[in-house]
Design a protein around this motif. Structure first.
Motif, PDB file in Angstrom:
ATOM      1  N   GLU A  41       0.846  -1.188   0.000  1.00 35.87           N
ATOM      2  CA  GLU A  41       0.000   0.000   0.000  1.00 35.87           C
ATOM      3  C   GLU A  41       0.887   1.245   0.000  1.00 35.87           C
ATOM      4  OE1 GLU A  41      -3.203   0.002  -0.389  1.00 35.87           O
ATOM      5  OE2 GLU A  41      -3.607  -2.119  -0.097  1.00 35.87           O
ATOM      6  N   SER A  42       0.342   2.364  -0.471  1.00 35.17           N
ATOM      7  CA  SER A  42       1.119   3.597  -0.585  1.00 35.17           C
ATOM      8  C   SER A  42       1.541   4.162   0.774  1.00 35.17           C
ATOM      9  CB  SER A  42       0.339   4.655  -1.367  1.00 35.17           C
ATOM     10  OG  SER A  42      -0.880   4.955  -0.709  1.00 35.17           O
ATOM     11  N   ASP A  43       0.876   3.762   1.852  1.00 35.18           N
ATOM     12  CA  ASP A  43       1.236   4.256   3.189  1.00 35.18           C
ATOM     13  C   ASP A  43       2.342   3.436   3.853  1.00 35.18           C
ATOM     14  OD1 ASP A  43      -0.076   1.916   3.915  1.00 35.18           O
ATOM     15  OD2 ASP A  43      -1.593   2.909   5.141  1.00 35.18           O
ATOM     16  N   GLY A  44       2.912   2.465   3.125  1.00 37.52           N
ATOM     17  CA  GLY A  44       3.994   1.638   3.663  1.00 37.52           C
ATOM     18  C   GLY A  44       3.532   0.338   4.287  1.00 37.52           C
ATOM     19  N   SER A  45       2.230   0.131   4.352  1.00 40.67           N
ATOM     20  CA  SER A  45       1.697  -1.114   4.908  1.00 40.67           C
ATOM     21  C   SER A  45       1.575  -2.165   3.804  1.00 40.67           C
ATOM     22  CB  SER A  45       0.329  -0.880   5.555  1.00 40.67           C
ATOM     23  OG  SER A  45      -0.639  -0.541   4.579  1.00 40.67           O
ATOM     24  N   VAL A  46       1.206  -3.364   4.213  1.00 44.50           N
ATOM     25  CA  VAL A  46       0.900  -4.452   3.296  1.00 44.50           C
ATOM     26  C   VAL A  46      -0.540  -4.859   3.566  1.00 44.50           C
ATOM     27  CG1 VAL A  46       1.379  -6.875   2.738  1.00 44.50           C
ATOM     28  CG2 VAL A  46       3.269  -5.284   3.043  1.00 44.50           C
ATOM     29  N   ALA A  47      -1.321  -5.048   2.504  1.00 42.39           N
ATOM     30  CA  ALA A  47      -2.704  -5.521   2.624  1.00 42.39           C
ATOM     31  C   ALA A  47      -2.793  -6.911   2.021  1.00 42.39           C
ATOM     32  CB  ALA A  47      -3.661  -4.581   1.909  1.00 42.39           C
ATOM     33  N   ALA A  48      -3.618  -7.758   2.628  1.00 42.58           N
ATOM     34  CA  ALA A  48      -3.811  -9.110   2.112  1.00 42.58           C
ATOM     35  C   ALA A  48      -5.267  -9.516   2.288  1.00 42.58           C
ATOM     36  CB  ALA A  48      -2.909 -10.104   2.839  1.00 42.58           C
ATOM     37  N   LEU A  49      -5.791 -10.167   1.285  1.00 41.74           N
ATOM     38  CA  LEU A  49      -7.092 -10.813   1.388  1.00 41.74           C
ATOM     39  C   LEU A  49      -6.799 -12.299   1.502  1.00 41.74           C
ATOM     40  CD1 LEU A  49     -10.263 -10.590   1.094  1.00 41.74           C
ATOM     41  CD2 LEU A  49      -9.855 -11.416  -1.229  1.00 41.74           C
ATOM     42  N   ILE A  50      -7.257 -12.910   2.588  1.00 45.36           N
ATOM     43  CA  ILE A  50      -7.013 -14.340   2.778  1.00 45.36           C
ATOM     44  C   ILE A  50      -8.353 -15.051   2.944  1.00 45.36           C
ATOM     45  CG2 ILE A  50      -4.649 -14.173   3.636  1.00 45.36           C
ATOM     46  CD1 ILE A  50      -5.695 -14.253   6.483  1.00 45.36           C
ATOM     47  N   ALA A  51      -8.466 -16.192   2.297  1.00 45.12           N
ATOM     48  CA  ALA A  51      -9.704 -16.957   2.321  1.00 45.12           C
ATOM     49  C   ALA A  51      -9.371 -18.437   2.458  1.00 45.12           C
ATOM     50  CB  ALA A  51     -10.497 -16.716   1.038  1.00 45.12           C
ATOM     51  N   GLY A  52     -10.107 -19.098   3.353  1.00 44.48           N
ATOM     52  CA  GLY A  52      -9.890 -20.523   3.536  1.00 44.48           C
ATOM     53  C   GLY A  52     -10.431 -20.993   4.868  1.00 44.48           C
ATOM     54  N   PRO A  53     -10.025 -22.183   5.278  1.00 41.79           N
ATOM     55  CA  PRO A  53     -10.511 -22.749   6.536  1.00 41.79           C
ATOM     56  C   PRO A  53     -10.114 -21.885   7.739  1.00 41.79           C
ATOM     57  CG  PRO A  53      -9.424 -24.415   5.196  1.00 41.79           C
ATOM     58  CD  PRO A  53      -9.154 -23.101   4.549  1.00 41.79           C
ATOM     59  N   ASP A  54     -11.000 -21.829   8.725  1.00 44.08           N
ATOM     60  CA  ASP A  54     -10.748 -21.036   9.938  1.00 44.08           C
ATOM     61  C   ASP A  54      -9.382 -21.320  10.550  1.00 44.08           C
ATOM     62  OD1 ASP A  54     -13.242 -19.874   9.737  1.00 44.08           O
ATOM     63  OD2 ASP A  54     -14.160 -21.097  11.294  1.00 44.08           O
ATOM     64  N   ALA A  55      -9.027 -22.589  10.667  1.00 36.43           N
ATOM     65  CA  ALA A  55      -7.759 -22.949  11.301  1.00 36.43           C
ATOM     66  C   ALA A  55      -6.569 -22.389  10.526  1.00 36.43           C
ATOM     67  CB  ALA A  55      -7.638 -24.470  11.431  1.00 36.43           C
ATOM     68  N   ALA A  56      -6.637 -22.437   9.204  1.00 33.81           N
ATOM     69  CA  ALA A  56      -5.552 -21.906   8.380  1.00 33.81           C
ATOM     70  C   ALA A  56      -5.476 -20.382   8.494  1.00 33.81           C
ATOM     71  CB  ALA A  56      -5.731 -22.325   6.923  1.00 33.81           C
ATOM     72  N   ILE A  57      -6.627 -19.734   8.555  1.00 34.39           N
ATOM     73  CA  ILE A  57      -6.659 -18.276   8.734  1.00 34.39           C
ATOM     74  C   ILE A  57      -6.018 -17.914  10.074  1.00 34.39           C
ATOM     75  CG2 ILE A  57      -8.158 -16.267   9.109  1.00 34.39           C
ATOM     76  CD1 ILE A  57      -8.396 -16.945   6.251  1.00 34.39           C
ATOM     77  N   SER A  58      -6.373 -18.619  11.130  1.00 33.33           N
ATOM     78  CA  SER A  58      -5.797 -18.355  12.452  1.00 33.33           C
ATOM     79  C   SER A  58      -4.285 -18.521  12.446  1.00 33.33           C
ATOM     80  CB  SER A  58      -6.407 -19.290  13.502  1.00 33.33           C
ATOM     81  OG  SER A  58      -7.766 -18.988  13.675  1.00 33.33           O
ATOM     82  N   THR A  59      -3.816 -19.581  11.804  1.00 38.89           N
ATOM     83  CA  THR A  59      -2.371 -19.808  11.708  1.00 38.89           C
ATOM     84  C   THR A  59      -1.699 -18.686  10.938  1.00 38.89           C
ATOM     85  OG1 THR A  59      -2.673 -22.200  11.845  1.00 38.89           O
ATOM     86  CG2 THR A  59      -0.596 -21.412  10.900  1.00 38.89           C
ATOM     87  N   MET A  60      -2.304 -18.270   9.823  1.00 39.20           N
ATOM     88  CA  MET A  60      -1.716 -17.187   9.024  1.00 39.20           C
ATOM     89  C   MET A  60      -1.672 -15.895   9.813  1.00 39.20           C
ATOM     90  SD  MET A  60      -0.329 -16.823   6.067  1.00 39.20           S
ATOM     91  CE  MET A  60       0.430 -15.396   5.325  1.00 39.20           C
ATOM     92  N   MET A  61      -2.704 -15.626  10.595  1.00 37.18           N
ATOM     93  CA  MET A  61      -2.719 -14.410  11.412  1.00 37.18           C
ATOM     94  C   MET A  61      -1.548 -14.408  12.404  1.00 37.18           C
ATOM     95  SD  MET A  61      -5.081 -12.518  10.218  1.00 37.18           S
ATOM     96  CE  MET A  61      -5.060 -11.262  11.495  1.00 37.18           C
ATOM     97  N   GLU A  62      -1.247 -15.556  12.978  1.00 40.23           N
ATOM     98  CA  GLU A  62      -0.095 -15.662  13.876  1.00 40.23           C
ATOM     99  C   GLU A  62       1.203 -15.443  13.112  1.00 40.23           C
ATOM    100  OE1 GLU A  62      -0.175 -19.373  16.010  1.00 40.23           O
ATOM    101  OE2 GLU A  62      -2.277 -19.093  16.558  1.00 40.23           O
ATOM    102  N   HIS A  63       1.302 -16.011  11.921  1.00 44.07           N
ATOM    103  CA  HIS A  63       2.515 -15.890  11.117  1.00 44.07           C
ATOM    104  C   HIS A  63       2.749 -14.447  10.685  1.00 44.07           C
ATOM    105  CE1 HIS A  63       2.887 -20.407   9.903  1.00 44.07           C
ATOM    106  NE2 HIS A  63       2.619 -20.242  11.183  1.00 44.07           N
ATOM    107  N   PHE A  64       1.678 -13.702  10.408  1.00 44.52           N
ATOM    108  CA  PHE A  64       1.835 -12.296  10.016  1.00 44.52           C
ATOM    109  C   PHE A  64       2.634 -11.517  11.054  1.00 44.52           C
ATOM    110  CE2 PHE A  64      -2.120 -12.310   7.153  1.00 44.52           C
ATOM    111  CZ  PHE A  64      -1.365 -12.259   5.986  1.00 44.52           C
TER     112      PHE A  64
END
Length: 94
Positions: A41-64
């Motif tokens: 993003e132009s403000d220096g952040s990163v944006a992501a759209l993630i879609a999938g099983p709840d458990a995988a989303i939770s794991t990805m949130m921790e990894h972020f």
């Protein structure tokens, strides 16, 4: 869609550009079986759209919070979102 499926728009801030955060995100998402996209993003952040099983989303949130070597994450904000249809694959869009 089943009850254990989730989609979220995530904004990651800190030192997240110039450290291969997008490539790392794509690789982690594919490893976890997630679909969506990631972009700088132009403000220096990163944006992501993630879609999938709840458990995988939770794991990805921790990894972020860790990111790739060289990253220094200061915040990870998740907004649930609804999509008309499931994205296929995971791509870097910008």
């Amino acid at each position: 869609m089943s009850d254990d499926y989730e989609t979220a728009l995530v904004r990651i801030t800190g030192r997240v550009q110039g450290v291969s955060f997008r490539v790392w995100t794509r690789n982690e998402a594919l490893r976890l079986g997630l679909a969506g996209w990631v972009r700088n993003e132009s403000d220096g952040s990163v944006a992501a759209l993630i879609a999938g099983p709840d458990a995988a989303i939770s794991t990805m949130m921790e990894h972020f919070w860790h990111g790739p070597p060289g990253a220094s994450v200061s915040s990870v904000e998740k907004q649930p979102t609804t999509l008309a249809e499931m994205p296929t694959g995971f791509r870097i869009t910008g």
